[in-house]
Each structure stands twice: as structure tokens, then as C-alpha cells.
Design a protein around this motif. Structure first.
Motif, PDB file in Angstrom:
ATOM      1  N   VAL A 191       5.862   8.024   7.772  1.00 41.46           N
ATOM      2  CA  VAL A 191       5.177   8.473   6.553  1.00 41.46           C
ATOM      3  C   VAL A 191       5.930   7.934   5.345  1.00 41.46           C
ATOM      4  O   VAL A 191       7.087   7.507   5.438  1.00 41.46           O
ATOM      5  N   VAL A 192       5.265   7.984   4.202  1.00 44.82           N
ATOM      6  CA  VAL A 192       5.867   7.455   2.989  1.00 44.82           C
ATOM      7  C   VAL A 192       6.869   8.439   2.391  1.00 44.82           C
ATOM      8  O   VAL A 192       7.910   8.041   1.875  1.00 44.82           O
ATOM      9  N   GLY A 193       6.582   9.731   2.474  1.00 46.03           N
ATOM     10  CA  GLY A 193       7.423  10.727   1.820  1.00 46.03           C
ATOM     11  C   GLY A 193       8.302  11.505   2.785  1.00 46.03           C
ATOM     12  O   GLY A 193       8.967  10.929   3.660  1.00 46.03           O
ATOM     13  N   GLU A 194       8.285  12.822   2.639  1.00 44.70           N
ATOM     14  CA  GLU A 194       9.150  13.693   3.437  1.00 44.70           C
ATOM     15  C   GLU A 194       8.896  13.510   4.932  1.00 44.70           C
ATOM     16  O   GLU A 194       7.753  13.498   5.373  1.00 44.70           O
ATOM     17  N   GLY A 195       9.964  13.328   5.694  1.00 47.91           N
ATOM     18  CA  GLY A 195       9.859  13.104   7.126  1.00 47.91           C
ATOM     19  C   GLY A 195       9.930  11.638   7.522  1.00 47.91           C
ATOM     20  O   GLY A 195       9.859  11.303   8.704  1.00 47.91           O
ATOM     21  N   ARG A 196      10.105  10.771   6.542  1.00 47.50           N
ATOM     22  CA  ARG A 196      10.151   9.337   6.837  1.00 47.50           C
ATOM     23  C   ARG A 196      11.304   8.996   7.785  1.00 47.50           C
ATOM     24  O   ARG A 196      11.179   8.111   8.636  1.00 47.50           O
ATOM     25  N   ASP A 197      12.415   9.690   7.641  1.00 48.50           N
ATOM     26  CA  ASP A 197      13.581   9.415   8.483  1.00 48.50           C
ATOM     27  C   ASP A 197      13.325   9.754   9.949  1.00 48.50           C
ATOM     28  O   ASP A 197      14.062   9.302  10.838  1.00 48.50           O
ATOM     29  N   LEU A 198      12.291  10.539  10.232  1.00 47.42           N
ATOM     30  CA  LEU A 198      11.985  10.935  11.608  1.00 47.42           C
ATOM     31  C   LEU A 198      11.098   9.913  12.314  1.00 47.42           C
ATOM     32  O   LEU A 198      10.916   9.979  13.536  1.00 47.42           O
ATOM     33  N   GLY A 199      10.520   8.976  11.570  1.00 49.85           N
ATOM     34  CA  GLY A 199       9.575   8.029  12.143  1.00 49.85           C
ATOM     35  C   GLY A 199      10.241   6.969  12.997  1.00 49.85           C
ATOM     36  O   GLY A 199      11.434   6.656  12.851  1.00 49.85           O
TER      37      GLY A 199
ATOM     38  N   TYR B  24      -5.702   1.609   6.804  1.00 49.20           N
ATOM     39  CA  TYR B  24      -6.002   2.784   5.989  1.00 49.20           C
ATOM     40  C   TYR B  24      -4.718   3.236   5.287  1.00 49.20           C
ATOM     41  O   TYR B  24      -3.682   3.403   5.940  1.00 49.20           O
ATOM     42  N   ALA B  25      -4.813   3.434   3.994  1.00 50.23           N
ATOM     43  CA  ALA B  25      -3.747   4.102   3.250  1.00 50.23           C
ATOM     44  C   ALA B  25      -4.219   5.532   3.016  1.00 50.23           C
ATOM     45  O   ALA B  25      -5.059   5.787   2.152  1.00 50.23           O
ATOM     46  N   TYR B  26      -3.717   6.453   3.824  1.00 51.83           N
ATOM     47  CA  TYR B  26      -4.183   7.843   3.805  1.00 51.83           C
ATOM     48  C   TYR B  26      -3.614   8.628   2.618  1.00 51.83           C
ATOM     49  O   TYR B  26      -2.421   8.524   2.311  1.00 51.83           O
TER      50      TYR B  26
ATOM     51  N   MET C 297       0.822  -1.211   0.000  1.00 53.17           N
ATOM     52  CA  MET C 297       0.000   0.000   0.000  1.00 53.17           C
ATOM     53  C   MET C 297       0.858   1.264   0.000  1.00 53.17           C
ATOM     54  O   MET C 297       0.428   2.312  -0.479  1.00 53.17           O
ATOM     55  N   SER C 298       2.062   1.168   0.525  1.00 47.63           N
ATOM     56  CA  SER C 298       2.964   2.322   0.513  1.00 47.63           C
ATOM     57  C   SER C 298       3.395   2.691  -0.894  1.00 47.63           C
ATOM     58  O   SER C 298       3.837   3.824  -1.145  1.00 47.63           O
ATOM     59  N   GLU C 299       3.282   1.749  -1.829  1.00 48.65           N
ATOM     60  CA  GLU C 299       3.666   1.997  -3.225  1.00 48.65           C
ATOM     61  C   GLU C 299       2.529   2.567  -4.060  1.00 48.65           C
ATOM     62  O   GLU C 299       2.737   2.934  -5.212  1.00 48.65           O
ATOM     63  N   LEU C 300       1.327   2.640  -3.489  1.00 48.42           N
ATOM     64  CA  LEU C 300       0.191   3.156  -4.251  1.00 48.42           C
ATOM     65  C   LEU C 300       0.345   4.666  -4.488  1.00 48.42           C
ATOM     66  O   LEU C 300       0.879   5.379  -3.641  1.00 48.42           O
ATOM     67  N   PRO C 301      -0.119   5.163  -5.623  1.00 47.20           N
ATOM     68  CA  PRO C 301       0.042   6.591  -5.924  1.00 47.20           C
ATOM     69  C   PRO C 301      -0.699   7.475  -4.922  1.00 47.20           C
ATOM     70  O   PRO C 301      -1.858   7.215  -4.578  1.00 47.20           O
ATOM     71  N   GLY C 302       0.006   8.494  -4.445  1.00 48.35           N
ATOM     72  CA  GLY C 302      -0.623   9.482  -3.584  1.00 48.35           C
ATOM     73  C   GLY C 302      -0.758   9.109  -2.131  1.00 48.35           C
ATOM     74  O   GLY C 302      -1.279   9.908  -1.336  1.00 48.35           O
TER      75      GLY C 302
ATOM     76  N   GLN D  30       2.300   2.047  25.205  1.00 46.80           N
ATOM     77  CA  GLN D  30       2.975   2.019  23.917  1.00 46.80           C
ATOM     78  C   GLN D  30       3.981   0.881  23.922  1.00 46.80           C
ATOM     79  O   GLN D  30       4.700   0.672  24.911  1.00 46.80           O
ATOM     80  N   LEU D  31       4.006   0.114  22.834  1.00 49.59           N
ATOM     81  CA  LEU D  31       4.961  -0.972  22.650  1.00 49.59           C
ATOM     82  C   LEU D  31       5.899  -0.576  21.525  1.00 49.59           C
ATOM     83  O   LEU D  31       5.454  -0.279  20.408  1.00 49.59           O
ATOM     84  N   ALA D  32       7.185  -0.546  21.827  1.00 48.17           N
ATOM     85  CA  ALA D  32       8.161  -0.060  20.855  1.00 48.17           C
ATOM     86  C   ALA D  32       9.322  -1.031  20.730  1.00 48.17           C
ATOM     87  O   ALA D  32       9.799  -1.587  21.729  1.00 48.17           O
ATOM     88  N   PRO D  33       9.799  -1.238  19.509  1.00 49.06           N
ATOM     89  CA  PRO D  33      11.008  -2.051  19.332  1.00 49.06           C
ATOM     90  C   PRO D  33      12.222  -1.280  19.840  1.00 49.06           C
ATOM     91  O   PRO D  33      12.226  -0.047  19.844  1.00 49.06           O
ATOM     92  N   HIS D  34      13.238  -1.998  20.279  1.00 54.06           N
ATOM     93  CA  HIS D  34      14.428  -1.338  20.813  1.00 54.06           C
ATOM     94  C   HIS D  34      15.302  -0.759  19.709  1.00 54.06           C
ATOM     95  O   HIS D  34      16.229   0.012  20.008  1.00 54.06           O
ATOM     96  N   ARG D  35      15.007  -1.080  18.485  1.00 55.60           N
ATOM     97  CA  ARG D  35      15.750  -0.579  17.334  1.00 55.60           C
ATOM     98  C   ARG D  35      14.843   0.324  16.520  1.00 55.60           C
ATOM     99  O   ARG D  35      13.690  -0.015  16.273  1.00 55.60           O
ATOM    100  N   GLN D  36      15.352   1.473  16.116  1.00 57.70           N
ATOM    101  CA  GLN D  36      14.540   2.382  15.305  1.00 57.70           C
ATOM    102  C   GLN D  36      14.315   1.781  13.928  1.00 57.70           C
ATOM    103  O   GLN D  36      15.253   1.529  13.174  1.00 57.70           O
ATOM    104  N   VAL D  37      13.039   1.530  13.609  1.00 53.41           N
ATOM    105  CA  VAL D  37      12.662   1.091  12.271  1.00 53.41           C
ATOM    106  C   VAL D  37      11.499   1.953  11.815  1.00 53.41           C
ATOM    107  O   VAL D  37      10.738   2.481  12.634  1.00 53.41           O
ATOM    108  N   ALA D  38      11.343   2.077  10.519  1.00 50.70           N
ATOM    109  CA  ALA D  38      10.314   2.961   9.980  1.00 50.70           C
ATOM    110  C   ALA D  38       8.930   2.335  10.062  1.00 50.70           C
ATOM    111  O   ALA D  38       7.944   3.013  10.379  1.00 50.70           O
ATOM    112  N   ASP D  39       8.855   1.026   9.781  1.00 53.33           N
ATOM    113  CA  ASP D  39       7.533   0.409   9.669  1.00 53.33           C
ATOM    114  C   ASP D  39       7.628  -1.090   9.889  1.00 53.33           C
ATOM    115  O   ASP D  39       8.721  -1.651  10.109  1.00 53.33           O
TER     116      ASP D  39
END
Length: 364
Positions: free
Chosen positions: A310-318, A195-197, A164-169, A260-269
């Protein structure tokens, strides 16, 4: 365990995908025998200039199925007496396009409209909405699943997130589960949604602003990683942890009971999780769900929400994490979003987060 992924189309053209835990299930040989109307058109997005947000208008969702009897559940397998959304007589995990989607790529109604006023532009609600059924057992729950099935669900969500991240828009992919009539579920069968927003949702936008500000102030450090490290060091709000994940109550929790449940390693998704991280998630999450149900000795209504980059700008911050929260604040009381929360977005918490964390630890 290697999942077997197989896709079919329902009678109205919507896609359905089986995620089988064993090969040669033969599920794809079953066809949807229903006569369905064509899927509804895409929703409409209207811009609210007062808060710089987009609002989806999806009037067709008014007619969606509402709390049907168990023998007419559209998420149960099809049987001799009732044809459901799932043509096969059994399944492990199944995902399909929502019949009443908030976002889709179908025909856009009133496509010629580009604005309502010179302050309110309008655009199509393009995107995708899917339903995820966790089990064919109508009377089960996510908390009753074995860890192996949780792993199947995580793999299915990762598969769908990647596609779904590859879908346009698409700006962000959001998997979630609503549980309980108090939350507002319209189907009792254990299921979630994805949901693919087409726009960045307001909470994500706020998190991105905070993460960007923190990175600028600290020379590039990740905000969520620093918050997680601080909670791990403080320990007082940590509920449980294992080698790969930590579950904790946020220090500024908005909801009576929020973890909140979080992995100990930063991953995007979800697709970025390793096999070891995926395996380790299930036992910890199930432990937290059991604690939720143990708080008041009855099933806890909750929302379970995966926050992905997010898929685009700001993805590195996730920083991928799961937010689990309930509106139940006591055995016989619910937290209603009244004046301050609903009108102003200013939360007033009824339960001290440290007290909530202790209650959840004691509810093991």
C-alpha cells in the motif's frame, strides 16, 4: 535496453504513453483524429457498514466496448480504415487512460451528496485507471512474448506504479491482466490494466491484518517472507525457480490452479526491483504461463494480479508478488463461484494444491 518514454494526449484529453524499445520511433507525431465525447465523470464510492468496505458505482462502464471484431479493435494500432485508441501505426508497449474508468479525477456527479443514509456515507471514486497493451499483434498473447518484451512490460508497470502512487488520495496501485472469455474479458487484444485505488481493497486489508499480527507475534518478521521460505523448504508445491524468483502453488490455494511468483528479496513494489530481478522474472513467468496452457492442451483462462505494498500506513508489511490463477478445474469444467464462495466468501477448492503443483510440473 533503455526504454524511450513519450507521452501524447488523445482527442478527449486522456493521456497516452509509448514505451519504445528503440529510439526515434516517431510515434508521437501521429495525432488522434477521432471526435470523442468528454471522459465520463468519476464514479461514486458507497460505504457498506456491514462488512466495512467501499463499493464503487460506475454506471458509465455499462457502455464500454464489448468483444468487437478484430478490424474494429480499439487496442490495435490505427490504420487507414479504423482509428483506434492508439494513433500510431505500430507500437511496442503502450499505456493510456481507460475510456471507461472505474476511478478517475474527472467531474464528480452528485457531488453535493455526502450520505445516502446515516449509515452509508458517499464519496467520489477518485483515482486512475489505465490500459496496458503488451504488443501491437492482435492475435498474440502474453505467453507468446519474448523475455525482452516482458522486461519492457515490467518497466512500464514500474513507471506507472511510481507515478500513480504519487497521485492524491491513492491507497494502492494494482496492475493485472484478465485473459479469456471465461474470465470475462471484453477485448481479445493482449492487454492488462492498472487501477490506482482510492481505498485499500478488501483482500489487501485482510493481508495487512494477518501480516501485522504475524509481525507482533514474531518480533517484526515479515509474514510473506516466512511463507515463501516455508514453501521453498517444503519443495512439494514449488513449480519452478531461478536465482531471483520462486513460483509455487499456495498450500491453501483457493483456485483450482493458482501459482504465486515472488522475488527472493522483500521489496514493496515493482519500482523497487533491480535490473537483475526484472530480467529474471520474464523467463520464469513465461515458463509458468506455458505450463498453464499445457495442462489441458488449450489456452488457459487466467487472472494475473500484482500484489504491491500500500502507499500509506502498512507499507512496511508489504511483499511484492504476482498471483496467477485460473477458474478452469478440468479440460471441460470451470470453477464457478456459487453459494459458499459468492455469498459467504468461503472457498471450497476442487483440486488438491499438491496435485495441482505436480500437474503443472509435469506440463513443462
Amino acid at each position: 535496453m533503455t526504454l524511450v518514454r513519450s507521452a501524447v494526449n488523445l482527442s478527449d484529453g486522456r493521456e497516452l504513453i509509448y514505451f519504445d524499445e528503440r529510439p526515434d520511433s516517431g510515434r508521437t507525431k501521429y495525432q488522434d483524429t477521432r471526435e470523442l465525447p468528454p471522459p465520463p465523470p468519476a464514479s461514486q464510492l458507497r460505504y457498506d457498514p456491514l462488512v466495512d468496505e467501499w463499493v464503487a458505482v460506475a454506471a458509465h462502464r455499462q457502455t464500454r466496448t464489448f468483444l468487437p471484431p478484430s478490424d474494429a479493435c480499439p487496442l490495435c494500432p490505427t490504420n487507414a480504415n479504423f482509428a483506434s485508441e492508439i494513433p500510431a501505426p505500430d507500437y511496442d508497449v503502450v499505456v493510456f487512460e481507460n475510456q471507461f474508468p472505474s476511478f478517475s479525477y474527472r467531474e464528480v456527479p452528485g457531488g453535493e451528496i455526502t450520505e445516502l443514509t446515516d449509515m452509508v456515507p458517499v464519496r467520489p471514486g477518485l483515482g486512475r485507471c489505465e490500459v496496458v497493451c503488451f504488443t501491437s499483434d492482435h492475435n498474440s498473447s502474453f505467453g507468446a512474448l519474448p523475455p525482452s518484451r516482458v522486461r519492457t512490460v515490467v518497466d512500464a508497470l514500474a513507471d506507472r506504479t511510481a507515478e500513480m502512487s504519487e497521485l492524491p488520495g491513492v491507497s494502492q496501485v494494482f496492475p493485472f491482466e484478465n485473459r479469456g472469455v471465461e474470465i470475462g474479458v471484453t477485448l481479445h487484444h493482449p492487454h492488462g490494466q492498472i487501477y490506482a485505488y482510492p481505498t485499500v481493497p478488501p483482500r489487501t486489508a485482510a493481508m495487512l491484518r494477518a501480516a501485522r499480527k504475524h509481525a507482533e507475534k514474531t518480533g517484526g518478521r515479515n509474514l510473506y517472507a516466512d511463507v515463501l521460505a516455508a514453501e521453498q523448504a517444503a519443495k512439494v508445491r514449488v513449480i519452478a525457480a531461478n536465482e531471483h524468483w520462486t513460483a509455487y502453488v499456495p498450500a491453501a490455494a483457493r483456485w483450482p490452479f493458482e501459482v504465486q511468483l515472488a522475488p527472493h528479496r522483500q521489496v514493496a513494489d515493482l519500482p523497487a526491483l533491480t535490473d537483475e530481478e526484472r530480467d529474471a522474472f520474464g523467463p520464469l513467468y513465461l515458463d509458468v504461463l506455458h505450463r498453464f496452457d499445457g495442462l489441458f492442451g488449450k489456452p488457459m483462462p487466467y487472472i494475473s494480479a500484482w500484489h504491491q505494498a500500500v502507499v500509506g500506513e502498512g507499507r512496511d508489511l508489504g511483499y511484492l508478488h504476482l498471483q496467477l490463477f485460473s477458474i478452469r478445474r478440468a479440460a471441460d469444467k470451470l470453477k464457478y463461484l456459487a453459494g459458499s464462495e459468492s455469498a459467504m466468501g468461503a472457498f471450497v477448492s476442487d483440486v488438491v494444491p499438491e496435485k495441482a503443483a505436480q500437474m503443472l510440473r509435469d506440463a513443462a
